[in-house]
Design an enzyme around this catalytic site. Sequence first.
Site, PDB file in Angstrom:
ATOM      1  CG  ASN A  64     -14.465   3.467  -3.186  1.00  0.00           C
ATOM      2  OD1 ASN A  64     -13.627   3.274  -4.626  1.00  0.00           O
ATOM      3  ND2 ASN A  64     -15.352   2.945  -2.098  1.00  0.00           N
ATOM      4  NE  ARG A  72     -12.052   2.137  -1.124  1.00  0.00           N
ATOM      5  CZ  ARG A  72     -13.414   2.233   0.359  1.00  0.00           C
ATOM      6  NH1 ARG A  72     -13.071   3.357   0.446  1.00  0.00           N
ATOM      7  NH2 ARG A  72     -13.383   1.154   0.320  1.00  0.00           N
TER       8      ARG A  72
END
Length: 89
Positions: A38, A20
Amino acid sequence: MERIRKHYIFTGRVQGVGFRYSAQNLAQYLGLTGWVKNEWDGTVVMEAQGTEEELQTLVKKLRNRNFIRIDYVSEVTVPVQEERGFHVR
């Protein structure tokens, strides 16, 4: 150049490896907007907005990051949105 937006789902070793934050840093460097997060099932979902070439560059660079292993990418074009920046959710 026309701006487009794509919704991605990444599978593989994509959680717990800095995916990320790598996506955020690369997207900001490329001048893209969107978000990444996520999911409970171990995948990572991302929406990114920019030119086709910029979006291809983003995914290509994510594939070449250390520790990240992308096994499969689902990619769908979605409507462009008004937003600023690229964020981790």
